[in-house]
Design a protein around this motif. Sequence first.
Motif: not given
Length: 195
Positions: A147-152
């Motif tokens: 995982l390198v990016y999470k969210g909106a």
Amino acid sequence: MIKCSTTAILLAAGIATSAAALEIGNEIVATHVKMQSIDDATLTLSELKGGKGTLVVFSSSRCPVVLSWQKTMVDIGNTYSKKGIGVIFINSNDPDAKGDTFENMKKMAREEGYQFPFLADSSSEVARSFGATKTPEVFLFDADDKLVYKGAVGEGGRSVGDEIWLKDALDALLAGEEIKKPVTKSIGCGIDFRP
């Protein structure tokens, strides 16, 4: 007197619980859970992963926040699926709770021009495993399934000047650069987990 744990009481009451949310650096999970796609195929995340990375978007066919982001999300999905990113939209909502039916999913994908899979998480197992709680909520993994990016998707979403954090993360990933904002706050509709 019998003592029960809080979790047992919540489960007995039929209240859905989620696993802890994935953190940056965690590996993709629930890769072998079978889900039905809007073209009636049965697919898993492991079958849909991309050679350069994988984008999982928890979505809905009814959430107003999803609808406000729809054009941007579809543009991103259609564009980056051609650049080696596996793009997968997943609906984990209980259709009885929000009317987020399989037919509504098909209609949305057809009308919006999805060129990537839209899957029904029939048990909400995938959302629970990711620790996803909202729609839209995005999880971007690199080629090594980390995982390198999470969210909106981005900031705001309703005006041309809004920053699109997901696009920035995808561009950085493909360029082999550091993602400047690896975690952002997802704002949207709560997932109505299936019992």
